[in-house]
Motif scaffolding. Structure first.
Motif, PDB file in Angstrom:
ATOM      1  N   GLN A   1       0.826  -1.123  -0.103  1.00  0.00           N
ATOM      2  CA  GLN A   1      -0.005  -0.156  -0.113  1.00  0.00           C
ATOM      3  C   GLN A   1       1.062   1.308  -0.040  1.00  0.00           C
ATOM      4  O   GLN A   1       1.595   1.411   0.928  1.00  0.00           O
ATOM      5  CB  GLN A   1      -0.961  -0.054   1.335  1.00  0.00           C
ATOM      6  CG  GLN A   1      -2.068   1.259   1.094  1.00  0.00           C
ATOM      7  CD  GLN A   1      -2.958   0.870   2.299  1.00  0.00           C
ATOM      8  OE1 GLN A   1      -3.737  -0.292   2.338  1.00  0.00           O
ATOM      9  NE2 GLN A   1      -3.415   1.556   2.924  1.00  0.00           N
ATOM     10  N   SER A   2       0.738   2.157  -1.020  1.00  0.00           N
ATOM     11  CA  SER A   2       1.585   3.109  -1.290  1.00  0.00           C
ATOM     12  C   SER A   2       1.642   4.140  -0.099  1.00  0.00           C
ATOM     13  O   SER A   2       2.655   4.896  -0.029  1.00  0.00           O
ATOM     14  CB  SER A   2       1.332   3.959  -2.428  1.00  0.00           C
ATOM     15  OG  SER A   2      -0.019   4.567  -2.348  1.00  0.00           O
ATOM     16  N   ASP A   3       0.768   4.296   0.889  1.00  0.00           N
ATOM     17  CA  ASP A   3       0.698   5.335   1.604  1.00  0.00           C
ATOM     18  C   ASP A   3       1.431   4.593   3.015  1.00  0.00           C
ATOM     19  O   ASP A   3       1.574   5.361   4.048  1.00  0.00           O
ATOM     20  CB  ASP A   3      -0.509   5.807   2.233  1.00  0.00           C
ATOM     21  CG  ASP A   3      -1.512   4.742   2.609  1.00  0.00           C
ATOM     22  OD1 ASP A   3      -1.069   3.486   2.562  1.00  0.00           O
ATOM     23  OD2 ASP A   3      -2.740   5.270   2.959  1.00  0.00           O
ATOM     24  N   TRP A   4       1.808   3.366   2.862  1.00  0.00           N
ATOM     25  CA  TRP A   4       2.702   2.596   4.006  1.00  0.00           C
ATOM     26  C   TRP A   4       1.726   2.170   5.350  1.00  0.00           C
ATOM     27  O   TRP A   4       2.195   1.709   6.260  1.00  0.00           O
ATOM     28  CB  TRP A   4       3.940   3.263   4.328  1.00  0.00           C
ATOM     29  CG  TRP A   4       4.920   3.434   3.566  1.00  0.00           C
ATOM     30  CD1 TRP A   4       4.719   4.514   2.534  1.00  0.00           C
ATOM     31  CD2 TRP A   4       6.157   2.865   3.314  1.00  0.00           C
ATOM     32  NE1 TRP A   4       6.015   4.295   1.617  1.00  0.00           N
ATOM     33  CE2 TRP A   4       6.793   3.455   2.308  1.00  0.00           C
ATOM     34  CE3 TRP A   4       6.668   1.762   3.950  1.00  0.00           C
ATOM     35  CZ2 TRP A   4       7.950   2.847   1.717  1.00  0.00           C
ATOM     36  CZ3 TRP A   4       7.799   1.255   3.546  1.00  0.00           C
ATOM     37  CH2 TRP A   4       8.513   1.844   2.317  1.00  0.00           C
ATOM     38  N   ASN A   5       0.426   2.433   4.971  1.00  0.00           N
ATOM     39  CA  ASN A   5      -0.504   1.954   6.088  1.00  0.00           C
ATOM     40  C   ASN A   5      -1.336   1.066   5.894  1.00  0.00           C
ATOM     41  O   ASN A   5      -2.492   0.760   6.140  1.00  0.00           O
ATOM     42  CB  ASN A   5      -1.418   3.364   6.340  1.00  0.00           C
ATOM     43  CG  ASN A   5      -0.995   4.652   7.006  1.00  0.00           C
ATOM     44  OD1 ASN A   5      -0.132   4.468   8.120  1.00  0.00           O
ATOM     45  ND2 ASN A   5      -1.116   5.836   6.464  1.00  0.00           N
TER      46      ASN A   5
END
Length: 499
Positions: free
Chosen positions: A424-428
């Motif tokens: 997931q690109s937002d690291w969440n």
């Protein structure tokens, strides 16, 4: 004339540039006809567990030559006691390309000396290292050797338990209270202690060796029943924080604010297990939570409940109604045998995997269970991995016959490592992290991981006192080399093993 001179200079410059480019390409192809040379850069010759993660030795070798063939050079690095002619050698690098160094920490080199080569603590041992370079299509073999000497130490125990009438489980060596290991020789524990005495043992079921109270108040290792058996005294029932450092022999305990879980262990028991007790995993972030992942085969459902002591049918956590559906979160602690309400998993609900989370907080008990759909892939992320912190290009693991298990074998550098399931690109997104904390080295065996999905409201709701969005625990790879990793996303376990 001037025009012709400029032309001549331009032509000459072109020739020089072509020659330079040609030489560079040639140098790249044949590695400059370099002679293979192995050297040792030793940071410490007397190993010390207090600096277990620090570099002890780095072996470096030059490229050697591929005889202008353009083929890659493959390297093998072996270590063996001096004079053994590399019989039963340790293979530090095995037929790899573009690898020119090998580094070992104090802890890794110490284990090599003791476990592999039969070294003795306090006695220097000289090792001989040999690097071998080979090139495809060539019968020539390039070798270089060097030696270095190191003195190993005896590692302190990797486990420690509280025992005594002041502790939750009394004087039972078989059921002593386990402390949490935070680093080599360092352990902590928080919980309720009552008036009485306590000490520490290193092995379940064994009263010696133990760590007792010395004359100076520090820890002293007791290895025989003939030695003094002095203990610490608790004079007031309270919640305490206990910290131990076996390397400095220091121990502190102090009263603290807080509530300790009533039970150190929890067990899933019921028809799916043939009424056998299966130990659940204690959550690394919240000691009141216990977790269990299981695939329930077709028809393998039925009744289940939770035990607090293996084999004991009293003091259990049960449903609040007969045949409660698995979606019913209501749960109560029953000290005796009755009532004996249980949850019931219907046949139509089997042939699926589920994850269970049990909260044992007094008067707030909850049983949370939902179906688990496996992620299609797991990825290595971190500066120890081949693609570093580039999450979009993270290193994929390999699938197996089980949809829950992934494997990977490859080169890891020194640095940090964790695992993503969704990139997931937002690291969440969904992660498997180090359950022991941040920056701690892998155990080298199967260890419980910490599964976190920072975008999952259901998972976040299980933690009443922890913001999982702030958690970022990573493993620290101390020694570069070839590793084999096996990850089980259902059981939330991982093994990171250096070859």
């Amino acid at each position: 004339m001037k025009k012709n001179l400029y032309g001549l200079l331009a032509t000459l410059m072109c020739c020089l540039l072509v020659t330079s480019c040609s030489d560079n390409d040639y140098m790249e192809l044949d590695k400059g006809h370099d002679t293979l040379q192995l050297t040792a850069n030793q940071a410490a010759d007397v190993l010390n567990e207090a600096t277990h993660g620090s570099e002890a030795i780095t072996l470096h070798w030059t490229t050697g030559t591929n005889y202008g063939s353009g083929s890659r050079i493959r390297y093998t690095l072996e270590l063996s006691p001096e004079g053994s002619n590399f019989a039963d050698a340790y293979l530090a690098v095995n037929d790899e390309t573009q690898v020119y160094t090998w580094t070992a920490s104090h802890e890794n080199l110490n284990a090599l000396l003791l476990d592999k080569f039969g070294g003795r603590a306090g006695q220097p041992l000289t090792l001989e290292a040999r690097v071998t370079a080979t090139v495809a299509g060539s019968s020539e073999v390039q070798t270089s050797t060097t030696t270095f000497t190191a003195t190993p130490y005896t590692p302190v125990s990797s486990t420690l338990y509280l025992i005594g009438d002041a502790t939750p489980n009394g004087w039972s060596a078989d059921n002593a209270t386990e402390m949490k290991r935070t680093d080599n020789g360092r352990f902590t524990w928080e919980g309720n202690l009552r008036r009485g005495s306590f000490k520490f043992i290193t092995t379940l079921g064994e009263f010696v060796p133990s760590y007792n109270k010395g004359s100076d108040g520090k820890l002293v290792l007791r290895t025989s029943f003939d030695e003094p058996d002095e203990q610490w005294q608790i004079t007031e029932d309270h919640y305490y924080k206990v910290s131990v450092n076996l390397l400095t022999l220091e121990m502190t305990y102090e009263q603290a604010d807080g509530e300790a879980p009533r039970f150190d262990n929890l067990y899933f028991v019921g028809q799916p297990t043939g009424w056998g007790f299966v130990k659940m995993a204690k959550d690394p972030l919240d000691p009141f939570l216990f977790r269990y992942g299981r695939f329930f085969e077709q028809g393998g459902g039925g009744e289940f409940k939770f035990g607090t002591s293996e084999g004991a049918w009293e003091n259990m956590l049960k449903a609040t109604q007969p045949n409660a559906p698995y979606t019913d979160t209501s749960m109560e602690f029953i000290a005796g045998y009755d009532p004996d309400f249980k949850w019931f998993l219907e046949d139509g609900e089997t042939n699926k995997a589920y994850k269970i989370c049990v909260d044992i907080r007094s008067d707030k008990e909850r049983m949370m269970m939902r179906e688990f759909v496996p992620y299609e892939m797991a990825y290595l992320v971190g500066d120890a991995t081949p693609n570093g912190w580039d999450l979009g290009n993270a290193t994929a693991m390999t699938t197996t016959e089980s949809p829950y298990v992934f494997t990977w074998t490859g080169q890891l550098s020194t640095g940090e490592l964790k695992f993503s399931f969704d990139k997931q690109s937002d690291w969440n997104g969904a992660w498997l992290m180090n359950s022991y904390g941040n920056g701690i080295e892998p155990t080298g065996s199967v260890e419980q991981g910490l599964f976190i999905n920072k975008s999952d409201d259901y998972l976040k709701s299980q933690y009443l006192d922890v913001n999982i969005g702030d958690v970022d625990n990573k493993w620290r790879i101390m020694s570069a080399g070839t590793y084999t990793i096996t990850l089980n996303q259902l059981e939330e376990t991982v093994s990171i093993v250096k070859q």
